[in-house]
Design a protein around this motif. Structure first.
Motif, PDB file in Angstrom:
ATOM      1  N   GLY A   1       9.056  16.892 114.727  1.00 40.18           N
ATOM      2  CA  GLY A   1       9.070  15.439 114.647  1.00 40.18           C
ATOM      3  C   GLY A   1       9.264  14.717 115.959  1.00 40.18           C
ATOM      4  N   ARG A   2       9.350  15.459 117.077  1.00 42.13           N
ATOM      5  CA  ARG A   2       9.567  14.834 118.386  1.00 42.13           C
ATOM      6  C   ARG A   2       8.383  15.113 119.297  1.00 42.13           C
ATOM      7  NH1 ARG A   2      14.144  17.506 116.824  1.00 42.13           N
ATOM      8  NH2 ARG A   2      15.940  16.204 116.315  1.00 42.13           N
ATOM      9  N   PRO A   3       8.012  14.144 120.152  1.00 45.75           N
ATOM     10  CA  PRO A   3       6.863  14.319 121.052  1.00 45.75           C
ATOM     11  C   PRO A   3       7.018  15.547 121.944  1.00 45.75           C
ATOM     12  CG  PRO A   3       7.559  12.023 121.005  1.00 45.75           C
ATOM     13  CD  PRO A   3       8.617  12.791 120.279  1.00 45.75           C
ATOM     14  N   PHE A   4       5.894  16.235 122.190  1.00 44.32           N
ATOM     15  CA  PHE A   4       5.885  17.434 123.022  1.00 44.32           C
ATOM     16  C   PHE A   4       4.652  17.358 123.917  1.00 44.32           C
ATOM     17  CE2 PHE A   4       5.264  22.142 123.593  1.00 44.32           C
ATOM     18  CZ  PHE A   4       6.485  22.391 124.211  1.00 44.32           C
ATOM     19  N   PHE A   5       4.843  17.319 125.221  1.00 46.18           N
ATOM     20  CA  PHE A   5       3.773  17.173 126.207  1.00 46.18           C
ATOM     21  C   PHE A   5       3.022  15.847 126.062  1.00 46.18           C
ATOM     22  CE2 PHE A   5       4.444  21.592 127.161  1.00 46.18           C
ATOM     23  CZ  PHE A   5       4.005  21.729 128.465  1.00 46.18           C
ATOM     24  N   GLY A   6       3.718  14.805 125.639  1.00 42.85           N
ATOM     25  CA  GLY A   6       3.137  13.466 125.610  1.00 42.85           C
ATOM     26  C   GLY A   6       1.855  13.381 124.807  1.00 42.85           C
ATOM     27  N   ASN A   7       0.804  12.815 125.442  1.00 36.05           N
ATOM     28  CA  ASN A   7      -0.477  12.632 124.759  1.00 36.05           C
ATOM     29  C   ASN A   7      -1.499  13.689 125.159  1.00 36.05           C
ATOM     30  OD1 ASN A   7       0.381  10.257 123.388  1.00 36.05           O
ATOM     31  ND2 ASN A   7       0.025   9.059 125.243  1.00 36.05           N
ATOM     32  N   ASP A   8      -1.041  14.897 125.392  1.00 35.73           N
ATOM     33  CA  ASP A   8      -1.943  15.996 125.758  1.00 35.73           C
ATOM     34  C   ASP A   8      -1.809  17.119 124.730  1.00 35.73           C
ATOM     35  OD1 ASP A   8      -3.483  17.945 126.906  1.00 35.73           O
ATOM     36  OD2 ASP A   8      -2.700  17.669 128.943  1.00 35.73           O
ATOM     37  N   PRO A   9      -2.516  17.003 123.592  1.00 37.03           N
ATOM     38  CA  PRO A   9      -2.391  18.015 122.528  1.00 37.03           C
ATOM     39  C   PRO A   9      -2.750  19.423 122.988  1.00 37.03           C
ATOM     40  CG  PRO A   9      -3.523  16.060 121.722  1.00 37.03           C
ATOM     41  CD  PRO A   9      -3.418  15.913 123.209  1.00 37.03           C
ATOM     42  N   THR A  10      -3.773  19.542 123.844  1.00 35.57           N
ATOM     43  CA  THR A  10      -4.201  20.867 124.294  1.00 35.57           C
ATOM     44  C   THR A  10      -3.106  21.562 125.081  1.00 35.57           C
ATOM     45  OG1 THR A  10      -6.499  20.089 124.398  1.00 35.57           O
ATOM     46  CG2 THR A  10      -5.985  22.136 125.539  1.00 35.57           C
ATOM     47  N   ALA A  11      -2.478  20.847 126.014  1.00 37.51           N
ATOM     48  CA  ALA A  11      -1.393  21.431 126.811  1.00 37.51           C
ATOM     49  C   ALA A  11      -0.218  21.823 125.917  1.00 37.51           C
ATOM     50  CB  ALA A  11      -0.940  20.449 127.888  1.00 37.51           C
ATOM     51  N   ALA A  12       0.060  21.004 124.915  1.00 39.02           N
ATOM     52  CA  ALA A  12       1.169  21.310 124.008  1.00 39.02           C
ATOM     53  C   ALA A  12       0.918  22.619 123.265  1.00 39.02           C
ATOM     54  CB  ALA A  12       1.358  20.163 123.020  1.00 39.02           C
ATOM     55  N   LEU A  13      -0.310  22.814 122.772  1.00 40.03           N
ATOM     56  CA  LEU A  13      -0.621  24.014 121.998  1.00 40.03           C
ATOM     57  C   LEU A  13      -0.704  25.251 122.879  1.00 40.03           C
ATOM     58  CD1 LEU A  13      -3.298  22.611 119.513  1.00 40.03           C
ATOM     59  CD2 LEU A  13      -0.860  22.993 119.117  1.00 40.03           C
TER      60      LEU A  13
ATOM     61  N   ARG B   1      16.903  18.542 122.495  1.00 43.87           N
ATOM     62  CA  ARG B   1      16.275  18.580 123.822  1.00 43.87           C
ATOM     63  C   ARG B   1      15.116  19.555 123.856  1.00 43.87           C
ATOM     64  NH1 ARG B   1      19.849  19.495 128.815  1.00 43.87           N
ATOM     65  NH2 ARG B   1      20.471  21.346 127.633  1.00 43.87           N
ATOM     66  N   ARG B   2      14.010  19.151 124.517  1.00 47.27           N
ATOM     67  CA  ARG B   2      12.837  19.995 124.706  1.00 47.27           C
ATOM     68  C   ARG B   2      12.447  19.919 126.176  1.00 47.27           C
ATOM     69  NH1 ARG B   2      14.269  20.773 120.172  1.00 47.27           N
ATOM     70  NH2 ARG B   2      13.034  20.786 118.263  1.00 47.27           N
ATOM     71  N   LEU B   3      12.669  20.997 126.927  1.00 47.41           N
ATOM     72  CA  LEU B   3      12.312  21.034 128.340  1.00 47.41           C
ATOM     73  C   LEU B   3      11.245  22.101 128.566  1.00 47.41           C
ATOM     74  CD1 LEU B   3      15.866  20.830 129.971  1.00 47.41           C
ATOM     75  CD2 LEU B   3      14.256  18.963 129.589  1.00 47.41           C
ATOM     76  N   SER B   4      10.194  21.751 129.294  1.00 52.41           N
ATOM     77  CA  SER B   4       9.125  22.707 129.585  1.00 52.41           C
ATOM     78  C   SER B   4       8.772  22.653 131.061  1.00 52.41           C
ATOM     79  CB  SER B   4       7.877  22.394 128.739  1.00 52.41           C
ATOM     80  OG  SER B   4       8.129  22.592 127.370  1.00 52.41           O
ATOM     81  N   PHE B   5       8.543  23.829 131.645  1.00 53.43           N
ATOM     82  CA  PHE B   5       8.151  23.945 133.046  1.00 53.43           C
ATOM     83  C   PHE B   5       6.882  24.794 133.104  1.00 53.43           C
ATOM     84  CE2 PHE B   5      12.733  23.614 132.695  1.00 53.43           C
ATOM     85  CZ  PHE B   5      13.042  22.579 133.557  1.00 53.43           C
ATOM     86  N   ILE B   6       5.842  24.275 133.743  1.00 51.97           N
ATOM     87  CA  ILE B   6       4.579  24.999 133.839  1.00 51.97           C
ATOM     88  C   ILE B   6       4.059  24.949 135.271  1.00 51.97           C
ATOM     89  CG2 ILE B   6       3.886  24.623 131.444  1.00 51.97           C
ATOM     90  CD1 ILE B   6       2.207  22.302 132.333  1.00 51.97           C
ATOM     91  N   GLY B   7       3.310  25.981 135.656  1.00 50.71           N
ATOM     92  CA  GLY B   7       2.724  26.013 136.989  1.00 50.71           C
ATOM     93  C   GLY B   7       1.593  27.019 137.049  1.00 50.71           C
ATOM     94  N   GLN B   8       0.652  26.792 137.954  1.00 52.97           N
ATOM     95  CA  GLN B   8      -0.448  27.730 138.110  1.00 52.97           C
ATOM     96  C   GLN B   8      -1.007  27.666 139.531  1.00 52.97           C
ATOM     97  OE1 GLN B   8      -3.692  26.857 135.485  1.00 52.97           O
ATOM     98  NE2 GLN B   8      -4.242  24.964 136.498  1.00 52.97           N
ATOM     99  N   LEU B   9      -1.668  28.760 139.913  1.00 55.50           N
ATOM    100  CA  LEU B   9      -2.280  28.877 141.234  1.00 55.50           C
ATOM    101  C   LEU B   9      -3.558  29.681 141.067  1.00 55.50           C
ATOM    102  CD1 LEU B   9      -1.930  28.430 144.334  1.00 55.50           C
ATOM    103  CD2 LEU B   9      -0.847  30.690 144.406  1.00 55.50           C
ATOM    104  N   ASN B  10      -4.683  29.154 141.568  1.00 53.01           N
ATOM    105  CA  ASN B  10      -5.949  29.871 141.414  1.00 53.01           C
ATOM    106  C   ASN B  10      -6.997  29.329 142.385  1.00 53.01           C
ATOM    107  OD1 ASN B  10      -7.939  27.869 139.974  1.00 53.01           O
ATOM    108  ND2 ASN B  10      -5.979  27.621 138.895  1.00 53.01           N
ATOM    109  N   ASN B  11      -8.078  30.065 142.509  1.00 48.70           N
ATOM    110  CA  ASN B  11      -9.227  29.596 143.274  1.00 48.70           C
ATOM    111  C   ASN B  11     -10.514  29.700 142.452  1.00 48.70           C
ATOM    112  OD1 ASN B  11      -9.581  32.341 143.246  1.00 48.70           O
ATOM    113  ND2 ASN B  11      -9.923  32.571 145.455  1.00 48.70           N
ATOM    114  N   VAL B  12     -10.373  29.490 141.122  1.00 49.18           N
ATOM    115  CA  VAL B  12     -11.527  29.536 140.219  1.00 49.18           C
ATOM    116  C   VAL B  12     -11.749  28.175 139.552  1.00 49.18           C
ATOM    117  CG1 VAL B  12     -11.371  32.004 139.763  1.00 49.18           C
ATOM    118  CG2 VAL B  12     -10.040  30.409 138.363  1.00 49.18           C
ATOM    119  N   ASN B  13     -11.188  27.140 140.179  1.00 48.22           N
ATOM    120  CA  ASN B  13     -11.382  25.764 139.709  1.00 48.22           C
ATOM    121  C   ASN B  13     -10.809  25.533 138.308  1.00 48.22           C
ATOM    122  OD1 ASN B  13     -12.259  23.126 140.234  1.00 48.22           O
ATOM    123  ND2 ASN B  13     -14.181  23.424 139.121  1.00 48.22           N
TER     124      ASN B  13
END
Length: 275
Positions: free
Chosen positions: A173-185, A259-271
């Motif tokens: 019932g609480r927002p997760f990743f704002g308005n980005d459904p794909t990132a949330a899933l 509380r819902r805290l999420s940390f994400i990160g990525q590094l690539n050279n494949v665009n």
């Protein structure tokens, strides 16, 4: 000219081989002729393996699309009604089954023997999916789970439910990743999910004023398993391949009560730009 005719023939053959068909119909209550919304339709191969599934709409109509020629078994189930089953053969054209009437009554002996968890159930205006009814790999994401659910589509980075774009994903019932459904899933593991609800959420103005302005947005509410609502989870991935191409990243989420805290990160050279 010969070359042109050969190419034309190959083009026509390619189109014929790629031709697909559909099966459609409308499900009604046998006694009242009321449309049955949320009936679960399964299309199976003759040997019993499920090929495609879908839920009926508010008018009781359903459509199974993108089908190949051949014979199938169609099964329709709805809570409180007897299952309906019939053979369907696609031999070169779409199949319109017309009106299908379900009779009230449940064969309790079959329910007790099979003990299967229903894939979905309709609760008022909300469609609720049971995550336990779908098989996924141990490290699957919520995105991979949702893709298996009838009426849900993920394509070109967009999430659709019942033919509409999903605007928001909630967790308990609480927002997760704002308005980005794909990132949330993509950043929520499937193993923490108990149920997924699909409904039309009223606008912020309507919720604030109490006046229904008719503006709604398709929303997913993910209900987590009770034993997963406090803790940490995440994943790390990395890969290196041809021509010095590489990709790596990770995510971690911390659930602690409200509380819902999420940390994400990525590094690539494949665009690769999205998470």
């Amino acid at each position: 000219m010969k070359t042109f005719l050969t190419c034309f023939a190959l083009f026509v053959m390619g189109n014929l081989s790629a031709q697909s068909f559909s099966i459609q119909g409308r499900i009604l209550d046998d006694q009242s002729d009321t449309p049955l919304e949320g009936a679960h339709i399964s299309l199976m191969h003759p040997w019993g393996e499920i090929y495609k599934t879908v839920l009926s709409g508010s008018d009781g109509r359903f459509a199974l699309k993108g089908l190949s020629k051949g014979g199938y078994r169609l099964r329709i189930s709805y809570i409180g009604f007897e299952d309906f089953e019939r053979e369907v053969t696609l031999s070169g054209e779409n199949a319109d089954l017309g009106i299908i009437r379900l009779k009230e009554g449940v064969q309790l002996s079959e329910v007790e023997i099979k003990g299967k968890i229903p894939m979905a159930e309709q609760r008022g205006d909300t469609t609720q999916y049971n995550a336990s009814a779908f098989k996924t790999l141990p490290d699957a994401s919520a995105e991979e789970l949702v893709e298996k659910m009838p009426g849900m589509v993920i394509e070109n980075g967009k999430v659709q439910a019942q033919g509409e774009d999903v605007k928001e994903v909630l967790v308990d019932g609480r927002p997760f990743f704002g308005n980005d459904p794909t990132a949330a899933l993509r950043n929520l593991p499937a193993e923490v999910i108990d149920k997924i609800q699909v409904f039309d959420q009223k606008s912020d103005q309507a919720n604030f004023s109490g006046f229904d302005d008719g503006e709604t947005s398709k929303t997913l509410n993910i209900i987590t398993r009770p034993n997963m609502r406090n803790g940490q989870f995440g994943k790390v991935y990395a890969g290196y391949g041809w021509d010095n191409k590489y990709q790596g990243g990770g995510n971690t989420s911390i659930f602690d009560g409200d509380r819902r805290l999420s940390f994400i990160g990525q590094l690539n050279n494949v665009n690769q730009q999205n998470f």
